[in-house]
Design an enzyme around this catalytic site. Structure first.
Site, PDB file in Angstrom:
ATOM      1  CG  HIS A 186       3.303  10.049   1.127  1.00  0.00           C
ATOM      2  ND1 HIS A 186       3.974  10.259  -0.049  1.00  0.00           N
ATOM      3  CD2 HIS A 186       3.135   8.706   1.224  1.00  0.00           C
ATOM      4  CE1 HIS A 186       4.201   9.094  -0.660  1.00  0.00           C
ATOM      5  NE2 HIS A 186       3.705   8.129   0.098  1.00  0.00           N
TER       6      HIS A 186
ATOM      7  CD  GLU B 159       4.583   4.668  -1.556  1.00  0.00           C
ATOM      8  OE1 GLU B 159       4.874   3.992  -2.561  1.00  0.00           O
ATOM      9  OE2 GLU B 159       4.148   5.833  -1.633  1.00  0.00           O
TER      10      GLU B 159
ATOM     11  CG  ASP C 194       1.244  12.557  -1.057  1.00  0.00           C
ATOM     12  OD1 ASP C 194       2.451  12.420  -0.818  1.00  0.00           O
ATOM     13  OD2 ASP C 194       0.487  11.608  -1.330  1.00  0.00           O
TER      14      ASP C 194
END
Length: 785
Positions: free
Chosen positions: A258, A322, A187
């Site tokens: 990420h 995201e 991440d």
């Protein structure tokens, strides 16, 4: 590092079990069928284990040796525990097994080694319960799971956990017959897996300069370098450990968003070329993998090749969630890719990215699974979807013939609070009780029977932004993991919340004996305010949902912190919870309510505190032009005048949520002199929650004619951009203050009616998580004085 151990010889609740041998033993998750038969099986002569795979025989022997009793001299022979593999005449469900307890023999039969192992987990629970009494009732169990994917997730990026704890976590999954371990390894905040062909991923990407501390809205950081990673030998060790327990390990390698840990190590695969840094804070960030650069895909293929060599599981999780598109919109290479591939927008560019990765993974004989954002721009042909933003992603996948794993934040995010935040360690937010997890139904009602077959199961997620230690991870995961395990294993028609909670009460003793730090928030008293029949008066109800014997106290003029001090000084101060709770009681002035389970119940718990602050609007009649969204409407309009101000530990029960403008009107009961009107609103943009654009304050003496007395606007502050934005050349920006904002006006006037016109901020702006979606607007307490 502590190690989970199996239950010792002494079992603290054995007397309860032995009180009536005819009772069925307790098993979690509840079996498909369990019935008593005639007779008793005595355990006092110990046991031997025969048959079955050598690995399982040895493992089961080691696990149960600790609570075998010493054999009396007059014992002729030990009890036989027989493991029996057989070839069935008909097709049996996955993990099918039977277990019979007879006077001189216990037999587990299954057509597969996996089924034998699942049956052995039931046997361990039975032998734990019989170890003190020396016997078990004879019985017959037939069992198999409802869903094939029964999972738990662990984020080791935000905070890193050693191999010993990862194994302990897997042991807990195995105990409750779960079969999938989702290992979140990469991440923005770190890279946690050794990749030999790309050594800078761990040399650089595994370490960040510092970490965010405290509630998100504060944006505060420590100064401690933080990191760590697993070597490939350690990965193999964990995968083998899980395989011996018939658990698939699903690695997650995040892309295309990420990505900052990778970009810090290999800046050439970003859109700007950097410089980049492993991120020290939580949230979503604009810098992502460059979708127009072939070197990006070369790196991904190098990584995935080594990952697939380490993890034999059919599925590789590629994230997909995201991913802001701002860099892609400004990147010449991404725009050239978009044009060359005939793509209409950046959402289709993300789909191109995912589908290109899928072709590579499929060519290696594997399949991809990703978070539900991989649906955007078109789903890859063979991909499975993990639905986290509600159930919509799973529904869309199933209706299009794709498999889905359900993991909605509403029921399956175990980083949320499980009790009153005032009495819980800091968590990400949200409010997900054990009972809410148990109530979850993985197959959405929108699906017909054929479509429902594409729902593989569900998974609990444990994100670790606010979880720093193994003990805290256990506290957040258990006992909610047990509730989800039963949802996924036990037939829907056999699930019974009351029965589950009774069984769980006994399982807590087992977990304590294994040195597992399971939360007991289940027994925390919930202090629930409601509108009394008298205006300006709050009616307070207490309950735990599981224990009815409660006691409480009301300490007037005292805040929560002082109430806690009083509770801790019982030798010097009258005990504040000395009133037995029988019916709801009322309060009408500033106070703190303290409540806990009565001592005589003997159920461990902690005291609960709730501070109430009264103003002219508290507990007064209130009307809304538009009801709150059903997802954030606990307590209804009264939540805005219930005397409770939302704290830094955000939880859904303290806020009402809208995606549109709302007008709020409060009747103060009589014309009064006032000089302040205010309302709290939340700005937490990483969670798609944006403060209102503005609030207009109005007053009236007759409820018909209203006069505006002023406007309130979001608080702003200057924040640095670190590192400086290389495209926009900014070193700082003006941004709305994160956390709870107070919109208020100060003006002396007369009013009986106070009206607040709250203006929604609209669509989420570019660059923020959820760009283009309607923002959430969260409001809490109204204050008039």
């Amino acid at each position: 590092m502590k190690h989970m151990r199996l239950l010792p010889f002494f079992v603290v609740f054995a007397a309860q079990v032995s009180a009536q041998q005819s009772e069925l033993p307790t098993v979690i998750p509840a079996p498909v069928e369990m019935r008593l038969t005639e007779g008793t099986c005595h355990l006092t002569c110990g046991w031997t284990i025969q048959g079955g795979p050598v690995e399982l025989t040895g493992m089961l022997g080691a696990e149960t040796a600790e609570f075998q009793q010493r054999r009396p001299i007059d014992c002729e022979r030990a009890l036989v525990i027989q493991l029996n593999l057989f070839t069935p005449d008909t097709l049996l469900p996955s993990d099918w097994h039977s277990l019979t307890v007879e006077p001189e023999r216990i037999t587990i039969s299954a057509p597969t080694e996996e089924g034998l192992y699942r049956g052995s987990r039931t046997l361990v629970q039975l032998l734990e319960q019989g170890s003190e009494t020396g016997s078990l009732p004879c019985l017959s169990i037939t069992d198999h799971p409802r869903f094939p994917w029964r999972g738990m997730h662990l984020d080791v990026v935000r905070h890193f956990f050693p191999v010993d704890f990862v194994k302990q976590y897997i042991d807990l999954l195995a105990r409750y017959k779960m079969n999938s371990f989702h290992w979140h390894l990469t991440d923005d905040q770190g890279w946690r897996i050794e990749i030999k062909s790309r050594p800078r991923l761990t040399e650089v990407g595994a370490w960040r300069s510092s970490s965010q501390v405290g509630p998100y809205a504060r944006l505060e950081f420590d100064t401690v370098r933080y990191g760590g990673y697993y070597t490939q030998d350690e990965i193999r060790e964990v995968v083998a450990y899980a395989a011996a327990r018939h658990i698939n390990v699903v690695p997650e390698i995040e892309m295309p968003g990420h990505a900052l840990a990778v970009l810090a190590a290999y800046p050439q695969v970003g859109c700007t070329g950097g410089p980049y840094a492993v991120n020290r804070g939580w949230g979503v960030f604009e810098d992502v993998f460059c979708a127009g650069n072939d070197s990006t895909f070369a790196l991904q293929e190098d990584v995935l090749t080594e990952v697939m060599e380490l993890f034999p599981n059919p599925y590789i999780h590629i994230g997909g969630d995201e991913c802001p598109k701002e860099r892609w919109k400004e990147c010449p290479k991404c725009q050239a890719r978009l044009k060359a591939e005939g793509l209409k927008d950046e959402h289709e560019l993300q789909s191109y990215f995912i589908q290109r990765i899928e072709r590579f993974v499929n060519a290696k004989g594997r399949k991809i699974i990703g978070w539900d954002e991989i649906l955007e721009g078109g789903l890859a042909p063979n991909a499975a979807v993990m639905s986290w933003r509600g159930t919509e992603g799973g529904v869309a996948a199933a209706k299009s013939g794709h498999y889905a794993v359900m993991s909605p934040g509403s029921h399956c995010y175990f980083d949320h609070y499980q009790g009153d935040p005032a009495n819980e360690p800091l968590a990400f937010g949200g409010y997900t009780t054990l009972q809410k997890v148990y109530s979850y139904e993985p197959i959405p009602t929108e699906l017909n029977a054929e479509e429902g077959k594409y729902i593989l199961g569900a998974q609990g997620n444990l994100w670790t932004e606010y979880i720093l230690t193994p003990e805290h991870a256990e506290y957040m995961a258990l006992p909610r993991m047990l509730a989800l395990a039963e949802v996924l294993w036990t037939p829907k028609e056999k699930r019974d919340e009351e029965d589950f909670i009774q069984r769980l009460g006994k399982e807590f003793a087992m977990l304590a004996a294994m040195d597992v730090n399971a939360s007991r928030s289940l027994y925390q008293v919930r202090i629930k305010p409601t509108q009394d029949s008298s205006s300006g008066v709050i009616r307070v109800m207490l309950n735990t949902g599981v224990v009815s014997s409660l006691e409480f106290g009301v300490i007037e003029g005292v805040d929560k912190e002082l109430a806690e001090e009083i509770l801790n000084e019982v030798e010097e101060t009258p005990y504040p919870t000395n009133r037995k709770y029988e019916t709801p009681f009322t309060i009408s002035k500033n106070c703190t309510v303290v409540a806990q389970v009565a001592d005589e119940v003997g159920t461990p718990g902690m005291a609960s505190f709730k501070e109430f602050t009264f103003n002219l609007a508290t507990a007064r009649p209130i009307t809304l032009s538009v009801p709150p969204n059903e997802r954030y409407n606990e307590g209804g309009a009264f939540t805005l005048v219930d005397g409770i101000t939302a704290q830094e530990k955000r939880v859904n029960t303290e806020w009402l949520g809208w995606k549109e403008d709302v007008t709020i009107t409060v009747d103060l009961g009589s014309v009064q002199e006032i000089d302040h009107i205010g309302i709290g609103a939340l700005n937490e943009t990483h969670s798609w929650i944006h403060a209102p654009k503005a609030v207009e304050f109005m007053v009236s003496t007759d409820g018909k004619t209203y006069t505006s007395v002023g406007m309130g606007f979001p608080a702003m502050r200057e924040i640095p951009v670190i590192p400086a934005d290389p495209i926009k050349r900014k070193t700082s920006i003006m941004a709305r203050v994160q956390g709870r904002n107070v919109f208020a006006v100060e003006k002396s006037t007369q009013a009986r009616y106070v009206r607040l016109n709250v203006l929604h901020s609209g669509l989420i702006p570019a660059g923020d998580p959820g760009t283009g979606n309607p923002a959430w607007m969260f409001l809490d307490e109204i204050e008039v004085r």
